[in-house]
Design a protein around this motif. Structure first.
Motif, mmCIF file in Angstrom:
data_model
loop_
_atom_site.group_PDB
_atom_site.id
_atom_site.type_symbol
_atom_site.label_atom_id
_atom_site.label_comp_id
_atom_site.label_asym_id
_atom_site.label_seq_id
_atom_site.Cartn_x
_atom_site.Cartn_y
_atom_site.Cartn_z
ATOM 1 N N ASP A 40 -10.645 -0.080 -12.269
ATOM 2 C CA ASP A 40 -11.748 -0.379 -13.187
ATOM 3 C C ASP A 40 -12.973 -0.889 -12.428
ATOM 4 N N GLN A 41 -12.745 -1.716 -11.397
ATOM 5 C CA GLN A 41 -13.874 -2.250 -10.626
ATOM 6 C C GLN A 41 -14.595 -1.126 -9.884
ATOM 7 N N LEU A 42 -13.850 -0.233 -9.269
ATOM 8 C CA LEU A 42 -14.496 0.879 -8.569
ATOM 9 C C LEU A 42 -15.231 1.793 -9.550
ATOM 10 N N ALA A 43 -14.712 1.945 -10.748
ATOM 11 C CA ALA A 43 -15.395 2.754 -11.769
ATOM 12 C C ALA A 43 -16.722 2.107 -12.158
ATOM 13 N N GLN A 106 -17.927 -7.117 0.249
ATOM 14 C CA GLN A 106 -18.339 -6.307 -0.897
ATOM 15 C C GLN A 106 -19.064 -5.036 -0.461
ATOM 16 N N LEU A 107 -19.649 -5.057 0.735
ATOM 17 C CA LEU A 107 -20.296 -3.842 1.244
ATOM 18 C C LEU A 107 -19.263 -2.746 1.514
ATOM 19 N N PHE A 108 -18.059 -3.133 1.947
ATOM 20 C CA PHE A 108 -16.988 -2.152 2.139
ATOM 21 C C PHE A 108 -16.578 -1.565 0.792
ATOM 22 N N ILE A 109 -16.467 -2.425 -0.204
ATOM 23 C CA ILE A 109 -16.090 -1.971 -1.541
ATOM 24 C C ILE A 109 -17.167 -1.044 -2.104
ATOM 25 N N VAL A 114 -18.635 6.224 -2.633
ATOM 26 C CA VAL A 114 -19.587 7.253 -2.218
ATOM 27 C C VAL A 114 -19.029 8.635 -2.555
ATOM 28 N N PRO A 115 -19.908 9.590 -2.813
ATOM 29 C CA PRO A 115 -19.427 10.944 -3.103
ATOM 30 C C PRO A 115 -18.543 11.463 -1.967
ATOM 31 N N GLY A 116 -17.445 12.076 -2.341
ATOM 32 C CA GLY A 116 -16.514 12.623 -1.367
ATOM 33 C C GLY A 116 -15.349 11.695 -1.046
ATOM 34 N N ALA A 117 -15.481 10.405 -1.416
ATOM 35 C CA ALA A 117 -14.364 9.485 -1.166
ATOM 36 C C ALA A 117 -13.258 9.778 -2.168
ATOM 37 N N ASP A 118 -12.037 9.775 -1.699
ATOM 38 C CA ASP A 118 -10.885 10.005 -2.564
ATOM 39 C C ASP A 118 -10.642 8.735 -3.373
ATOM 40 N N ARG A 119 -10.901 8.798 -4.676
ATOM 41 C CA ARG A 119 -10.826 7.602 -5.521
ATOM 42 C C ARG A 119 -9.435 6.980 -5.502
ATOM 43 N N ALA A 120 -8.391 7.788 -5.565
ATOM 44 C CA ALA A 120 -7.025 7.245 -5.570
ATOM 45 C C ALA A 120 -6.736 6.488 -4.275
ATOM 46 N N GLN A 121 -7.171 7.053 -3.152
ATOM 47 C CA GLN A 121 -6.962 6.372 -1.875
ATOM 48 C C GLN A 121 -7.763 5.072 -1.802
ATOM 49 N N MET A 122 -8.980 5.087 -2.328
ATOM 50 C CA MET A 122 -9.814 3.888 -2.301
ATOM 51 C C MET A 122 -9.244 2.794 -3.202
ATOM 52 N N VAL A 123 -8.723 3.179 -4.358
ATOM 53 C CA VAL A 123 -8.078 2.205 -5.247
ATOM 54 C C VAL A 123 -6.862 1.604 -4.546
#
Length: 187
Positions: A40-43, A106-109, A114-123
């Motif tokens: 939810d935070q990444l969204a 928070q800059l890493f988060i 960014v476009p192209g980042a795999d959302r599942a991997q980032m979560v």
């Protein structure tokens, strides 16, 4: 020369006492929702990454201004309440460093969306980071150290008669309200 140094520290402390809360207020006004789940935070961040970046920069600036502020307050009480000022100031300074580290993290988060980042991997990465005991220990000591250190510094300011009583109380109360507001606004 001594009076010039004392005047300099009073000016630095005064500027930081005004600039830090104003910058923090600005960050609160533009703050995106703070969600408890990593997905939810990444969204939320993905909806407006520029807003999250500005929020992060303002939090960083506000927190970084605490470093000279704490050192200046410790300097102001060094003659009449040195022990209380040194212990409280040291706790508040450690908490300030933790806060600066948190702001920079928070800059890493912010970059996780960014476009192209795999959302599942980032979560999954954010979840691992949020639940890593070795990382969490640093962030969990910040809040209590800041509250305890600021209360001690406020008492030292009062005992040293370095500032009016209402100003000494305001330093501690403002810090407590800041943390309480952050906790209350988190989902």
């Amino acid at each position: 020369m001594f009076s010039d140094s004392r005047r300099f520290f009073r000016v630095v402390v005064g500027v930081c006492l005004i600039a830090s809360p104003l910058t923090l207020l600005a960050s609160a006004l533009i703050s995106p929702a703070i969600e408890s789940s990593e997905a939810d935070q990444l969204a939320v961040i993905a909806q407006d990454p520029g807003r999250y970046y500005l929020f992060t920069v303002l939090i960083f600036v506000s927190t970084a201004l605490w470093a000279p502020l704490v050192l200046g307050l410790m300097y102001m009480v060094r003659e009449r309440a040195a022990t209380l000022g040194n212990v409280g100031g040291s706790l508040a300074f450690v908490a300030t460093l933790v806060g600066v580290g948190d702001a920079v993290s928070q800059l890493f988060i912010w970059q996780m969306v960014v476009p192209g980042a795999d959302r599942a991997q980032m979560v999954a990465l954010l979840s691992r980071f949020d639940n890593a005991g070795g990382a969490a220990i640093f962030f969990r000591i910040g809040g209590p150290a800041l509250v305890i250190g600021t209360i001690m510094l406020s008492i030292a300011l009062y005992r040293a008669r370095a500032v009016p009583a209402w100003a000494a109380a305001g330093v501690a109360l403002g810090t407590f309200l800041n943390i309480a507001g952050f906790v209350a606004s988190s989902n």
